[in-house]
Enzyme design. Structure first.
Site, short mmCIF file in Angstrom:
data_model
loop_
_atom_site.label_atom_id
_atom_site.label_comp_id
_atom_site.label_asym_id
_atom_site.label_seq_id
_atom_site.Cartn_x
_atom_site.Cartn_y
_atom_site.Cartn_z
CG HIS A 78 -7.82 7.75 -6.12
ND1 HIS A 78 -7.37 7.20 -6.99
CD2 HIS A 78 -8.06 6.07 -5.75
CE1 HIS A 78 -8.04 5.66 -7.68
NE2 HIS A 78 -7.94 5.27 -6.92
CG HIS B 20 -9.02 3.30 -3.01
ND1 HIS B 20 -10.40 3.51 -3.93
CD2 HIS B 20 -9.07 4.10 -1.76
CE1 HIS B 20 -11.29 3.47 -3.08
NE2 HIS B 20 -10.97 4.20 -1.93
CG ASP C 232 -6.09 0.24 -6.66
OD1 ASP C 232 -6.15 1.11 -6.19
OD2 ASP C 232 -6.46 -0.21 -7.22
CG HIS C 233 -5.11 4.21 -8.30
ND1 HIS C 233 -4.81 4.34 -9.89
CD2 HIS C 233 -5.88 3.07 -8.00
CE1 HIS C 233 -6.08 3.74 -10.41
NE2 HIS C 233 -6.70 3.19 -9.20
CG ASP D 116 -9.64 3.69 -9.59
OD1 ASP D 116 -8.95 3.85 -10.48
OD2 ASP D 116 -9.78 3.22 -8.51
#
EC number: 3.1.26.11
Lengths: 304, 304
Positions: free
Chosen positions: B62, B64, B66-67, B211
Site C-alpha cells: 500500500h 503509506h 513506511d512501506h 497493514d
C-alpha cells in the site's frame, strides 16, 4: 552565535562506501534550515542529534533522487510527531506536485502547513528575507533545472559599551545600535556613535553550489563568501565525464573557489568510483589550500 | 533449495529505536523477490549482503510511506547500475503514477523495463503464475487500499531413484516424475511409479499480512501456510488504538495464526511506543507459541 554547517551526506548518484546522499543542516543563530534531503536523511538527523521539528526552512536544489528522496519521509515523520509549526519549503517546478501526489494516495493531510515557493532558477533572486538571514538563489547548470543557495546573515546591530549608556533613553540607544549619531532638533550631535559603541560583528555567508558544471558566470554571486560548498564529483582526469554529466571536477571547484576569493571551500557530491577520497582533497588543495571534504558527520563552523 | 525470508525492516510509521521501515526479501529457490520497500531499503540490502540486481519481482502492499518510500531510490540505483533485466512490479492504484512523475521531473528513462501490474485488492487474485511459484493477493482492511500476498511454491516433481532408472527413456522418466505410471498401448503398467520414485518435496508457502485490522474473513486464504507474517503493531492493552488506526494487536495476530493453523508466526510493524519488543512476543506466545519477532537482519527459513 552559531553558524554551523552539518553534513548529513554528500555522495552522488547511488549511496556507496557507507556514504549517504546529499543533505545538510545549517544552524544559524537560533534558526535551523536544511539544504537538500537525500534518502535516509531523517535517519542521519537522528544519528547526528539534530531535531526534525526545529527545522523551519527546507531548500531543495533539484529533482534528482539523490537530493530529495528523503523529503517525503521527513515531512511525514514531522506530521506523525504532531508538528504544528508552519514549514517553509523552496524547490523547483514539480516538487509540490510530487508531494501532493504522495499525500493524495496516502490519504494524509499534514498536521502543519507548508508554504511552498517554486524556484525559477534562471536568475538569482531573493527568496527569503528573514530578520536574521537573506537567502538568494544561484542559477546552476545541470541536466535538469537546478538551483544553488546563498545564505547571508543580516547586518548585525553595533555592540553598545554598557557602562557608557546607563543614563540614555531606549530611543537614543536604538539610534546608536543602528550606527547613527544622536542629534538634537538643530542637527547638533549629542551622542557621537563611536563614543558609545563597538563595531558590529561581521555578517557571515555560505554558498551551496550542487549540482552544476563549472560556470564562472556565477562567481560574482558567491564572491568572498566565508564558506563555499561546491560539488567536485570527479577527479580532473575524468573531466570529459564531468562535462558530459554536467558536473565539476575537484580541480575546477578549487579554481572556482580561488577566483571567487572565498574563505574556505568544502568539496562534496563524490562519485561512487572513489572509495578513498583523499585524491579529491589533494587535487583541490593544489589550487586552493583551504579546502575540506564535506564528509558526513562533520560540522563546519563559521566564526563571528 | 532455499526458501528464506530476510527481514530488512519492520517498524511502523516513523523509524525509531534504530529500527527501519518495512521491507522483506524472499529468496525462493533461485528467485529473489521483495515485499514492500520502506525508506533506506537499498541501504539495508547492502548492509545484509543482498544484491539489488538479483531482484526480479517487487510487491508493494500500500502507499503509506513506511512501506514504499525506498522504492524510487531502489529503482534509480538499479538504473545507475545499468540493469537491463525486466522488473515485475505489483502495487496499488497510484504507484505507477507516482513513479512516472518522479522519472518525468528527474528527466530519467530507466535502463530496464518495468512491467507494472495494478492490484485491485477487493478479492484474492492470482497475480503471478511463475514456473517456480504462484503469488495471490490477500485483501486487507486498512485506512487506504492495501493488499497482502500469499506465495506458494509450485508442486515439485517426484524424486527419481537413480539406480533404478538408468535404462529408462527420457519420455518414461518424465512420466514417472509427474507421479504417473508408465503404461503400454493396452494400458498395462510397465513401470509402476512407486517402484522408481520417492515422494516429491513439499511445496512451501508464505503469507504476508500488513497493514490490516484483525479480519477472520481472510483465514481461509492463509490456511495452513508454513510461515505467516502478520502485523502486530500494538499490545492488546491498546486495542482501541489498533482498531481506530486499522491495525492489529500482537494477541490478535497470534489468535489469527492459531485459527489459520499456520506453521509459524512472525510479528512485525512495531509501534514506536515500544522500545523493548519482548512484551509483544510474550503476548503473542500466550496464544500461539511458535511465534518470532520479525526483527531486521533476521532470516527465517522454511525447510523442505
Amino acid at each position: 552565535m552559531s553558524f554551523e554547517v552539518h553534513i548529513l551526506g554528500s555522495n552522488s548518484a547511488a549511496p556507496a562506501h557507507g556514504r549517504h546522499h546529499t543533505s545538510q543542516v545549517l544552524c544559524i543563530q537560533d534558526l535551523q534550515i536544511m539544504i537538500d534531503c537525500g534518502e535516509a536523511t531523517q535517519l542521519q538527523m537522528k544519528k547526528y542529534g539534530l531535531k526534525k521539528n526545529r527545522l523551519s526552512h527546507i531548500f531543495i536544489s533539484h529533482l534528482h533522487g539523490d537530493h530529495f528522496l528523503g523529503l517525503i519521509g521527513l515531512l511525514s515523520t514531522m506530521h506523525l510527531n504532531g508538528r504544528k509549526t508552519d514549514l517553509y519549503l523552496y524547490g523547483p517546478v514539480g516538487l509540490s506536485e510530487i508531494i501532493q501526489l504522495h499525500l493524495k494516495y496516502a490519504n494524509t493531510r499534514l498536521s502543519y502547513k507548508i508554504h511552498f515557493k517554486e524556484l525559477q532558477g534562471e536568475e538569482s533572486e531573493l527568496i527569503l528575507d528573514h530578520p536574521k538571514i537573506s537567502v538568494y538563489t544561484i542559477p546552476l547548470q545541470h541536466r535538469i533545472p537546478c538551483t544553488g543557495f546563498l545564505i547571508k546573515e543580516k547586518p548585525k546591530p553595533k555592540k553598545l559599551i554598557k557602562d557608557r549608556i546607563s543614563e540614555l533613553s531606549v530611543q537614543h540607544i536604538n539610534t546608536l545600535k543602528k550606527g547613527k549619531d544622536v542629534v538634537d532638533d538643530t542637527g547638533k550631535v549629542i551622542y557621537k556613535n563611536t563614543d558609545y559603541t563597538l563595531p558590529a560583528k561581521k555578517s557571515r555567508s555560505y554558498a551551496y553550489c550542487s549540482d552544476t558544471k563549472y560556470n564562472e558566470d556565477i562567481i560574482p554571486l558567491v564572491d568572498s563568501v566565508d564558506l563555499l560548498y561546491h560539488e567536485g564529483t570527479f577527479l580532473h582526469e575524468n573531466l570529459e565525464r564531468a562535462e558530459a554529466t554536467y558536473h565539476t571536477t575537484a580541480k575546477q571547484a578549487a579554481i572556482f573557489a580561488q577566483k571567487a576569493k572565498v574563505g574556505k571551500l568544502l568539496i562534496g557530491h563524490f562519485s561512487n568510483r572513489y572509495k578513498d577520497l583523499s585524491p579529491i582533497l589533494e587535487e583541490a588543495k593544489t589550487e586552493f589550500d583551504n579546502t575540506a571534504l564535506a564528509e558526513e558527520g562533520k560540522v563546519f563552523t563559521i566564526e563571528e
